[in-house]
Design an enzyme around this catalytic site. Sequence first.
Site, PDB file in Angstrom:
ATOM      1  N   GLY A 214      48.789  71.914  -6.914  1.00  0.00           N
ATOM      2  CA  GLY A 214      47.860  72.666  -7.852  1.00  0.00           C
ATOM      3  C   GLY A 214      46.894  71.586  -8.260  1.00  0.00           C
ATOM      4  O   GLY A 214      46.973  70.470  -7.782  1.00  0.00           O
ATOM      5  N   ASN A 215      46.245  71.835  -9.080  1.00  0.00           N
ATOM      6  CA  ASN A 215      45.058  71.049  -9.827  1.00  0.00           C
ATOM      7  C   ASN A 215      45.121  71.219 -11.436  1.00  0.00           C
ATOM      8  O   ASN A 215      45.598  72.390 -11.795  1.00  0.00           O
ATOM      9  CB  ASN A 215      44.189  70.831  -9.071  1.00  0.00           C
ATOM     10  CG  ASN A 215      43.378  72.169  -9.228  1.00  0.00           C
ATOM     11  OD1 ASN A 215      42.851  72.893  -9.987  1.00  0.00           O
ATOM     12  ND2 ASN A 215      43.291  72.783  -7.497  1.00  0.00           N
ATOM     13  N   PHE A 216      44.360  70.714 -11.963  1.00  0.00           N
ATOM     14  CA  PHE A 216      44.302  70.723 -13.260  1.00  0.00           C
ATOM     15  C   PHE A 216      43.160  71.942 -13.863  1.00  0.00           C
ATOM     16  O   PHE A 216      42.932  71.992 -15.045  1.00  0.00           O
ATOM     17  CB  PHE A 216      44.021  69.497 -14.186  1.00  0.00           C
ATOM     18  CG  PHE A 216      44.955  68.520 -14.162  1.00  0.00           C
ATOM     19  CD1 PHE A 216      46.247  68.684 -14.617  1.00  0.00           C
ATOM     20  CD2 PHE A 216      44.682  67.066 -13.484  1.00  0.00           C
ATOM     21  CE1 PHE A 216      47.129  67.778 -14.679  1.00  0.00           C
ATOM     22  CE2 PHE A 216      45.734  66.169 -13.583  1.00  0.00           C
ATOM     23  CZ  PHE A 216      47.023  66.588 -14.188  1.00  0.00           C
ATOM     24  N   ALA A 282      38.768  76.010  -8.128  1.00  0.00           N
ATOM     25  CA  ALA A 282      39.261  74.548  -7.760  1.00  0.00           C
ATOM     26  C   ALA A 282      40.295  74.783  -6.682  1.00  0.00           C
ATOM     27  O   ALA A 282      41.435  74.746  -7.116  1.00  0.00           O
ATOM     28  CB  ALA A 282      39.642  73.986  -8.861  1.00  0.00           C
TER      29      ALA A 282
END
Length: 402
Positions: A214-216, A282
């Site tokens: 995943g990402n932030f 995102a």
Amino acid sequence: MLALQGKKILLGVSGSIAAYKSPILVRLLIKSGADVKVVLTPSALDFVTPTTLSTLSKNPVNSSFTEIKDEEDNPEWNNHVELSLWADFMIIAPATSNTISSMASARCNNLLLACYLSAKCPVFVAPSMDLDMYKHPGNQENLTKLESFGNIILESETGYLASGLKGKGRMMEPSNIIKRIVENIKNEFPLKGKNILISAGPTYEKIDPVRFIGNFSSGKMGFSLAEAAANLGAKVTLISGPSSLKILNNSINLINVVSANEMYNEILKYFFNIDIFISAAAVSDFIPNEFHHLKIKKSQKLNEISLKENIDILFNLGKIKTNQYLVGFALESNDGDKNAYNKLINKNLDAIFLNILSDKQNIFNSDYNHGKYITRKKSISFKLTTKLDLSYKIFEQIINDS
Ligand code: CTP
């Protein structure tokens, strides 16, 4: 009268014979779905009773700064600031020459005036007085002054007056007041009738039942865009990857997804019926080559995870779009303008918002953002501001261009 549905309206009534029409105004506002609270000046009490107005508005009616609410006769303060901040609109109807003059000079000797001076919402003023009082240059000057403060004057109507004279000075009829307010609301909602789809948040691509790539991304930019669009009158669907954020505007249709493929499938359900799509998500660019159905044990000594390219949602939408206005986001650490412009062209977008990744400002999870709004014809820079404020600025551009 959908425009007034759920609107919080603070009605201020001052001491004019036209106050006999205030209960009718309250009744019409309530019938239109508004939530109404009423404040009276002490002299309005000579013309209309709080019981009538509280029965019709289904809310307590206040006319003084304090009131006895307990058995020990302790006076309690009626918080005018709270009342004013509660309101989406304030209507002062009828507004006497005395009240108008006090408003123009910021006098504050009653609760209605205190509410008016604390109000941050649009204020509508319905003057009511005899014809010569109405025409008096002092009164006209005060009305002009109120207009210069941004108040909206609901111009008096012509007809028989309490004095028996005929002329201009009657309070605008309650049904006309409602029409004017609705008109005003419609002008304030430039996205009324538009269907807008927004993607937000990260996507999680599963490695096994407990792990993911995943990402932030917090989803804050997409959620702010959705709030702004809904506040501007659009019908909004927000498709969000995992995020802890809550929507504030209940009219937003929030759909939660986890992976990019789920996001794409949900988007496709709406895509051909929308006017604008904003891709603020995102989306994870990579996805594990294989999904392990059972949890990978430590003892399996997994040293590498093999990845493949994920679906590029926006690229695919750019290929199939018909009349939808497509807006992307570009997160760049270097060569921002060039990379963002290339994405605009490659993904067949109408506009792209360039986020510049810098060491100093972490845009993930921040309430603030800045960057550039780029189309084929222009590039506009926006300074650091709240994501909600930036969202309104982005919609200003979209409304102009689309
Ligand atoms: N996007 C998308 N699907 C992806 C990747 C990105 O729909 N798999 C969308 C994003 O929502 C954004 C735009 O494409 O609106 C650009 O995303 P960005 O991450 O800046 O660019 P990428 O296309 O992923 O390219 P790169 O990571 O190489 O800069």
